[in-house]
Scaffold this motif. Structure first.
Motif, PDB file in Angstrom:
ATOM      1  N   LYS A  18       8.188 -15.918  11.967  1.00 21.53           N
ATOM      2  CA  LYS A  18       8.845 -17.103  12.743  1.00 21.53           C
ATOM      3  C   LYS A  18       9.452 -18.068  11.412  1.00 21.53           C
ATOM      4  N   THR A  29      15.115 -11.130  16.962  1.00 24.72           N
ATOM      5  CA  THR A  29      15.498 -12.547  16.459  1.00 24.72           C
ATOM      6  C   THR A  29      16.425 -13.219  17.429  1.00 24.72           C
ATOM      7  N   ALA A  30      17.350 -12.353  18.078  1.00 25.91           N
ATOM      8  CA  ALA A  30      18.192 -13.232  19.020  1.00 25.91           C
ATOM      9  C   ALA A  30      17.460 -13.668  20.219  1.00 25.91           C
ATOM     10  N   SER A  31      16.555 -12.687  20.791  1.00 22.95           N
ATOM     11  CA  SER A  31      15.683 -12.925  21.927  1.00 22.95           C
ATOM     12  C   SER A  31      14.930 -14.096  21.816  1.00 22.95           C
ATOM     13  N   ALA A  32      14.216 -14.192  20.511  1.00 23.47           N
ATOM     14  CA  ALA A  32      13.439 -15.386  20.323  1.00 23.47           C
ATOM     15  C   ALA A  32      14.203 -16.694  20.000  1.00 23.47           C
ATOM     16  N   LYS A  33      15.348 -16.726  19.783  1.00 21.68           N
ATOM     17  CA  LYS A  33      16.261 -17.761  19.605  1.00 21.68           C
ATOM     18  C   LYS A  33      16.702 -18.373  20.754  1.00 21.68           C
ATOM     19  N   ALA A  34      16.976 -17.432  21.823  1.00 19.43           N
ATOM     20  CA  ALA A  34      17.333 -17.566  23.247  1.00 19.43           C
ATOM     21  C   ALA A  34      16.466 -18.258  24.105  1.00 19.43           C
ATOM     22  N   PRO A  73      13.096 -19.943  22.814  1.00 14.88           N
ATOM     23  CA  PRO A  73      12.044 -20.731  22.191  1.00 14.88           C
ATOM     24  C   PRO A  73      10.753 -20.741  22.946  1.00 14.88           C
ATOM     25  N   THR A  78      12.740 -16.243  10.322  1.00 16.00           N
ATOM     26  CA  THR A  78      13.875 -16.481  11.055  1.00 16.00           C
ATOM     27  C   THR A  78      14.137 -17.929  11.760  1.00 16.00           C
ATOM     28  N   GLN A  79      13.199 -18.673  11.391  1.00 14.67           N
ATOM     29  CA  GLN A  79      13.433 -20.104  12.169  1.00 14.67           C
ATOM     30  C   GLN A  79      13.257 -20.031  13.572  1.00 14.67           C
ATOM     31  N   THR A  80      12.333 -19.323  13.911  1.00 18.48           N
ATOM     32  CA  THR A  80      12.250 -18.776  15.482  1.00 18.48           C
ATOM     33  C   THR A  80      10.647 -19.610  16.018  1.00 18.48           C
ATOM     34  N   ASP A  81      10.522 -19.857  17.452  1.00 21.11           N
ATOM     35  CA  ASP A  81       9.439 -20.056  17.750  1.00 21.11           C
ATOM     36  C   ASP A  81       8.847 -19.311  18.830  1.00 21.11           C
TER      37      ASP A  81
END
Length: 321
Positions: free
Chosen positions: A170, A141-146, A148, A173-176
């Motif tokens: 997605k 999750t942290a990697s995806a947020k960092a 996008p 976790t509200q990630t892209d």
């Protein structure tokens, strides 16, 4: 009025009598189980296991008819159009709940089937390359947020359970992240091992050998319990992500209108097979969890799955042709 009611009851009994008679002697000929996949995959293996055990237990013949293609729509449609006499069953699974929301012009309806029995669930597992720096769900999750849009996740095809698991991740976790669809899980797994993609959701039945062989690392199990065959892989809930249970499910359904006594006979026989210690062991070994239960429970499960994934499909704006 009383005489009229008696007459109507007699007529109803006469109309029902062929079905009552057939249920008492059923099955008098081989029962065909349509599997909407080619031979050799996880769905086919489970269907063949249950068919073999049913044949052994009842002395009746259950045969497999593979009708792969069209995102399972070819096999599903063939089963929906079959004579509702109990001699054609469908190995229903995840796409039966989602395809009506993915395709605009299906030639069958989700309610065109009579639920028979929920056979098993194969949890979805989140895997990364064995040399990936990502160790757990929080790390991903942290990697995806960092980054996008820069992480790629593979799947065995658009609209599959493993694709939609990624879309649910997605949304949750509200990630892209970018979805890379493959023609089956095997080429996706090859690219994951080679590092061409950074992650992949896969069914436990497909991923187990690669995880146990050390070719990929499993970092999360999308189920409400750990698998016996992968006891060291924590669930998403254990890692703080609730309601992330994504099963690839398998069950028998019949064409709508199949006589209730026939459905009940099949349900009873399959439930007995699922209690066989040898079957429990075989399912455990491939990463599947036997379920069983009544036809009504199967129907409620299918409706819940349909409602859940309809929301994910709508919010993710997914449509297939």
């Amino acid at each position: 009025m009383h005489r009229r009611q008696l007459t109507l009851s007699a007529i109803a009994l006469l109309c029902a009598s062929p079905f009552i008679a057939s249920a008492q002697t059923y099955p008098e000929k081989p029962v065909t189980i349509i599997v909407p996949f080619q031979a050799g995959g996880g769905s086919d293996n489970i269907a063949r296991l249950i068919a073999t055990k049913l044949t052994e237990k009842t002395g009746k013949t259950f045969i497999i008819d593979n009708r792969g293609g069209g995102g399972t729509n070819i096999g599903n449609e063939a089963a929906a159009r079959a004579n509702p006499d109990g001699y054609t069953l469908l190995l229903g699974q995840f796409t039966l709940s989602v395809n009506p929301h993915l395709y605009n012009n299906l030639r069958y309806k989700a309610d065109g089937f009579a639920p028979v029995v929920h056979i098993a669930n194969a949890p979805t597992v989140l895997i990364v390359p064995s040399n990936s720096p990502i160790k757990d769900v929080a790390g991903l999750t942290a990697s995806a947020k960092a980054n996008p849009g820069k992480l790629n996740y593979g799947s065995g095809g658009s609209g599959t359970s493993v694709h939609l698991a990624g879309e649910l991740f997605k949304l949750t976790t509200q990630t892209d992240m970018t979805h890379i669809p493959y023609k089956g899980s095997a080429p996706a797994m090859t690219d994951l091992i080679g590092g061409q993609i950074q992650m992949m959701f896969d069914t436990s039945t497909s991923a187990i050998s690669f995880v146990k062989g050390g070719k990929v690392r499993a970092i999360g199990m999308a189920a409400d319990q750990r698998l016996k065959v992968l006891p060291d892989v924590p669930t998403f809930a254990e890692q703080g992500m609730k309601d992330f249970d994504v099963p690839a499910w398998y069950g028998f359904v019949a064409p709508a209108g199949t006589p209730a006594p026939v459905v009940q006979w099949l349900n009873t026989q399959v439930n007995a097979v699922l209690k066989d210690p040898a079957v429990v062991t075989l399912l455990d070994g491939i990463g599947a969890i036997g379920v069983g239960g009544t036809p009504q429970q199967m129907g409620e499960f299918m409706k819940a799955q349909s409602a859940r994934w309809a929301r994910v499909i709508k919010e993710s704006n997914i449509k297939l042709e």
